[in-house]
Scaffold this motif. Sequence first.
Motif, mmCIF file in Angstrom:
data_model
loop_
_atom_site.group_PDB
_atom_site.id
_atom_site.type_symbol
_atom_site.label_atom_id
_atom_site.label_comp_id
_atom_site.label_asym_id
_atom_site.label_seq_id
_atom_site.Cartn_x
_atom_site.Cartn_y
_atom_site.Cartn_z
ATOM 1 N N THR A 196 -13.393 -0.947 -8.189
ATOM 2 C CA THR A 196 -14.216 -1.816 -9.031
ATOM 3 C C THR A 196 -15.668 -1.715 -8.583
ATOM 4 O O THR A 196 -15.959 -1.278 -7.462
ATOM 5 C CB THR A 196 -13.746 -3.275 -8.936
ATOM 6 N N GLU A 197 -16.560 -2.140 -9.452
ATOM 7 C CA GLU A 197 -17.985 -1.965 -9.173
ATOM 8 C C GLU A 197 -18.477 -2.861 -8.045
ATOM 9 O O GLU A 197 -19.237 -2.431 -7.172
ATOM 10 C CB GLU A 197 -18.789 -2.234 -10.447
ATOM 11 N N HIS A 198 -18.037 -4.113 -8.052
ATOM 12 C CA HIS A 198 -18.484 -5.050 -7.014
ATOM 13 C C HIS A 198 -17.259 -5.733 -6.397
ATOM 14 O O HIS A 198 -16.991 -6.915 -6.652
ATOM 15 C CB HIS A 198 -19.435 -6.091 -7.599
ATOM 16 N N PRO A 199 -16.499 -5.022 -5.569
ATOM 17 C CA PRO A 199 -15.270 -5.598 -5.014
ATOM 18 C C PRO A 199 -15.552 -6.688 -3.996
ATOM 19 O O PRO A 199 -16.538 -6.641 -3.264
ATOM 20 C CB PRO A 199 -14.593 -4.393 -4.348
ATOM 21 N N THR A 200 -14.683 -7.672 -3.970
ATOM 22 C CA THR A 200 -14.762 -8.702 -2.949
ATOM 23 C C THR A 200 -14.265 -8.129 -1.612
ATOM 24 O O THR A 200 -13.767 -7.007 -1.549
ATOM 25 C CB THR A 200 -13.891 -9.904 -3.329
ATOM 26 N N TYR A 201 -14.395 -8.929 -0.570
ATOM 27 C CA TYR A 201 -13.944 -8.495 0.756
ATOM 28 C C TYR A 201 -12.478 -8.096 0.724
ATOM 29 O O TYR A 201 -12.094 -7.026 1.213
ATOM 30 C CB TYR A 201 -14.169 -9.628 1.766
ATOM 31 N N HIS A 202 -11.641 -8.954 0.125
ATOM 32 C CA HIS A 202 -10.207 -8.673 0.113
ATOM 33 C C HIS A 202 -9.867 -7.528 -0.840
ATOM 34 O O HIS A 202 -8.932 -6.769 -0.579
ATOM 35 C CB HIS A 202 -9.430 -9.939 -0.263
ATOM 36 N N ALA A 203 -10.607 -7.413 -1.924
ATOM 37 C CA ALA A 203 -10.388 -6.284 -2.834
ATOM 38 C C ALA A 203 -10.691 -4.963 -2.143
ATOM 39 O O ALA A 203 -9.988 -3.967 -2.340
ATOM 40 C CB ALA A 203 -11.247 -6.442 -4.087
ATOM 41 N N LYS A 204 -11.722 -4.935 -1.316
ATOM 42 C CA LYS A 204 -12.044 -3.717 -0.554
ATOM 43 C C LYS A 204 -10.884 -3.331 0.359
ATOM 44 O O LYS A 204 -10.551 -2.147 0.493
ATOM 45 C CB LYS A 204 -13.310 -3.934 0.275
ATOM 46 N N LYS A 205 -10.282 -4.327 0.987
ATOM 47 C CA LYS A 205 -9.155 -4.054 1.879
ATOM 48 C C LYS A 205 -7.999 -3.428 1.113
ATOM 49 O O LYS A 205 -7.357 -2.478 1.581
ATOM 50 C CB LYS A 205 -8.692 -5.345 2.566
ATOM 51 N N LEU A 206 -7.711 -3.956 -0.075
ATOM 52 C CA LEU A 206 -6.626 -3.403 -0.868
ATOM 53 C C LEU A 206 -6.953 -1.994 -1.355
ATOM 54 O O LEU A 206 -6.086 -1.122 -1.391
ATOM 55 C CB LEU A 206 -6.334 -4.316 -2.061
ATOM 56 N N GLN A 207 -8.199 -1.781 -1.744
ATOM 57 C CA GLN A 207 -8.587 -0.479 -2.272
ATOM 58 C C GLN A 207 -8.539 0.620 -1.219
ATOM 59 O O GLN A 207 -8.346 1.792 -1.546
ATOM 60 C CB GLN A 207 -9.985 -0.572 -2.890
ATOM 61 N N GLN A 208 -8.691 0.263 0.038
ATOM 62 C CA GLN A 208 -8.642 1.270 1.095
ATOM 63 C C GLN A 208 -7.260 1.390 1.733
ATOM 64 O O GLN A 208 -7.045 2.203 2.638
ATOM 65 C CB GLN A 208 -9.673 0.950 2.181
ATOM 66 N N THR A 209 -6.294 0.596 1.236
ATOM 67 C CA THR A 209 -4.947 0.588 1.810
ATOM 68 C C THR A 209 -4.229 1.908 1.562
ATOM 69 O O THR A 209 -4.253 2.447 0.456
ATOM 70 C CB THR A 209 -4.122 -0.571 1.239
ATOM 71 N N CYS A 210 -3.575 2.406 2.597
ATOM 72 C CA CYS A 210 -2.766 3.629 2.516
ATOM 73 C C CYS A 210 -1.300 3.245 2.666
ATOM 74 O O CYS A 210 -0.951 2.449 3.541
ATOM 75 C CB CYS A 210 -3.177 4.604 3.619
ATOM 76 N N ILE A 211 -0.451 3.805 1.813
ATOM 77 C CA ILE A 211 0.986 3.556 1.897
ATOM 78 C C ILE A 211 1.635 4.688 2.696
ATOM 79 O O ILE A 211 1.483 5.863 2.355
ATOM 80 C CB ILE A 211 1.639 3.480 0.508
ATOM 81 N N VAL A 212 2.337 4.336 3.751
ATOM 82 C CA VAL A 212 3.072 5.304 4.569
ATOM 83 C C VAL A 212 4.559 5.081 4.318
ATOM 84 O O VAL A 212 5.109 4.038 4.685
ATOM 85 C CB VAL A 212 2.744 5.152 6.063
ATOM 86 N N SER A 213 5.197 6.043 3.651
ATOM 87 C CA SER A 213 6.629 5.954 3.350
ATOM 88 C C SER A 213 7.399 6.764 4.373
ATOM 89 O O SER A 213 7.135 7.953 4.561
ATOM 90 C CB SER A 213 6.909 6.482 1.938
ATOM 91 N N VAL A 214 8.355 6.116 5.033
ATOM 92 C CA VAL A 214 9.106 6.743 6.120
ATOM 93 C C VAL A 214 10.584 6.729 5.766
ATOM 94 O O VAL A 214 11.183 5.661 5.605
ATOM 95 C CB VAL A 214 8.882 6.002 7.462
ATOM 96 N N THR A 215 11.177 7.922 5.640
ATOM 97 C CA THR A 215 12.605 8.058 5.358
ATOM 98 C C THR A 215 13.331 8.489 6.620
ATOM 99 O O THR A 215 12.918 9.448 7.291
ATOM 100 C CB THR A 215 12.844 9.102 4.248
ATOM 101 N N LEU A 216 14.411 7.792 6.957
ATOM 102 C CA LEU A 216 15.168 8.081 8.170
ATOM 103 C C LEU A 216 16.446 8.828 7.828
ATOM 104 O O LEU A 216 17.111 8.527 6.830
ATOM 105 C CB LEU A 216 15.508 6.794 8.912
ATOM 106 N N LYS A 217 16.800 9.778 8.690
ATOM 107 C CA LYS A 217 18.024 10.552 8.512
ATOM 108 C C LYS A 217 18.687 10.771 9.869
ATOM 109 O O LYS A 217 18.024 10.798 10.898
ATOM 110 C CB LYS A 217 17.727 11.898 7.853
ATOM 111 N N GLY A 218 20.011 10.945 9.829
ATOM 112 C CA GLY A 218 20.765 11.205 11.046
ATOM 113 C C GLY A 218 21.460 9.970 11.570
ATOM 114 O O GLY A 218 21.472 8.908 10.931
ATOM 115 N N PRO A 219 22.033 10.050 12.758
ATOM 116 C CA PRO A 219 22.749 8.907 13.341
ATOM 117 C C PRO A 219 21.808 7.743 13.646
ATOM 118 O O PRO A 219 20.629 7.931 13.920
ATOM 119 C CB PRO A 219 23.333 9.487 14.643
ATOM 120 N N GLY A 220 22.360 6.553 13.605
ATOM 121 C CA GLY A 220 21.605 5.373 14.030
ATOM 122 C C GLY A 220 20.577 4.878 13.044
ATOM 123 O O GLY A 220 19.615 4.217 13.440
#
Length: 657
Positions: free
Chosen positions: A557-581
């Motif tokens: 957005t053109e004039h993001p709020t403090y919290h909007a900036k935090k959301l806009q820079q958020t990175c999603i890390v998806s972790v898939t587990l395989k194997g025992p345990g």
Amino acid sequence: MKATTLRITTLAALLIATTARAMVNPALQPIHLYERYRVVLAGKVAAADLANEDPQVESGRIRLKVSSVCKGEFAGQEIVIAVPAKAGRDQPEHKANTDWNIWDVAQKDRTFVAFVGKTRQRGEHEILLYGGDRQWHHARITDAAKPSAWTYEAASEDVMVGTYNGDAARLAEMLGDTQNGTAFFPAEVNVRLNRDINIGTLPGGVRGVALFDLDGDGKLDILACSESGIRVYRQGAALAFTDATKELGLSGVSGVSCALADVNGDGQSDLLVDTQLFLKTEQSFVKGPVLKVPKDKPLKVAAFVELNGDGHPDMLLSYVDGGLIALLNDGKGGFTEATAALGLADAACGAGGNGYFAPGDWNGDGRTDLYYATGKGLILVQDEQGRFSPLKHKLAFDYRCAPDYKPGKTGAGCFGAVWRQDGMDLIGPGDSSLAVVANIHGEAQDISISGNEIGLHASRQIATLVEDLDMDGYADLYTISRDPNQKNQFHTNRGYGSFMDAALYNATAFGAAHSRGAWGVAAGDVNGDGMNDLLLGHVDGGITLVLSGAADVRQPTEHPTYHAKKLQQTCIVSVTLKGPGVVGADVRLVDRKANTVLRRTVGTQVLTGCRGPDTVNLAVREPGDYTLRVRFADGTVKEEQVTAGAAKHVSLIVRNG
């Protein structure tokens, strides 16, 4: 009729008053106070000297020891607050009101936070003080030449409740984070769960549900349980689901509960429906060995749970008035009953009880503990010998339900990192209540009383899912109602032990499925965008997939709020587990200072007999380098380096073995 009308009107007025007190004020948040005052500091109460204990006087002095200055400059290390007599509260020059209760929070070593000197004209001597117990206080610098000498004035008006009413130590943390630019305490609703997809309808009410990759193609499929027969819906093309029950060899199978895990180490996820075990082959499921379990009482829920730390998924079953039954896995898919050996046959551990259960590492020792919603509520801690015993607590769990006020129809809670990102807290729903229990210095403490709008509840609640559903880095609470005419409830986790009831602020954030109740719920990323979607199994037999629109509120957005900036820079890390345990594996993202910034466990959201995927989606707000640390249930630890920021979605596969 007049008396009835009066009672209804009075009740409505009370509800409105309660809601008004709880409502978050978007314009009056700690970050705004941080900006409006010249000095922000925190510390602890060193002493409280009540010179006159007469209830009409209660005068004296309070000494505060400063431990940190989050903004501005403050030379003194100790603050002395003079508390004048209450008798002077009616004088025009004194603002004290009838809620004069500074002595309630003036307890030795208690944390306090102070905002000192407004930046506006003639406000340089004003002080806003918070010490917990949901009450803010006003004070004033007595003499400009002595900035550490204050005079107490009054308890604040109710409007400050909408600012923050939680633990004072958590507020101090927030302000420290505000100083270094990492605070995140949103006052607006970011969740979007309003894109409903009708998957199908079962002939009977849906019970447990699963959102899981059943065929190993990397896409999440759907399983729904019913006493009239289960259904499996395979995802082929993106979001195209077809009934594959017969194709997978599950025609004629019925049950109220489902679970998935690789029980024999062949790399395929096997299926447990109630007490029926089905082994996965390349093409379908086939019947596994018959389990030696009780037949004389109705099953409540069954799940794969890591019980002895060897990484082989064991079984835990709950029976109506039959307590818990534990079966240990030999690693080849053979199961041996071990209830007594684990201490679960003891009366103290709920033998003969009737309740839902939840697995999780309550005390951080790497062993699985249990929450059992029976009696007064049991937290069963596992010792070094593998035996469970109840933790002593003073919690007020209540599982009674109208109209007969018998237990057993609610209480399907779970463990999750809610109070702190590195902890494992307990969330236990009641019929119309919700307990958020944190492990604070080894003691189980219900922090929900100070959680802002966590005190607003739905009715006929059965289960609460803990998951980040607005993808802002905090695990939220989604509570389902077993009444088809009741709405489910979403509590936005704002961080620092505070919550919002999202529906109070944005009813359009939820679709029609949210208003139909549910008996089963699971969460996971169905369409591959990194956002957690929601699967609901309704009491009327309907199955609804609710896609997340959380990505929509974080577009540039053109004039993001403090919290909007935090959301806009958020990175999603998806972790898939395989194997025992995999079942019970602990997934953490650790920063350069070795602090756990995000934590999830896999396969522990059992609830009413439900199962989520073997993938966790972590929303990382602060760009930088992190260590992904996975502790599998057999104790194996795997680490990988992750950089958040350059890409908005990073996907990893972590294998054990």
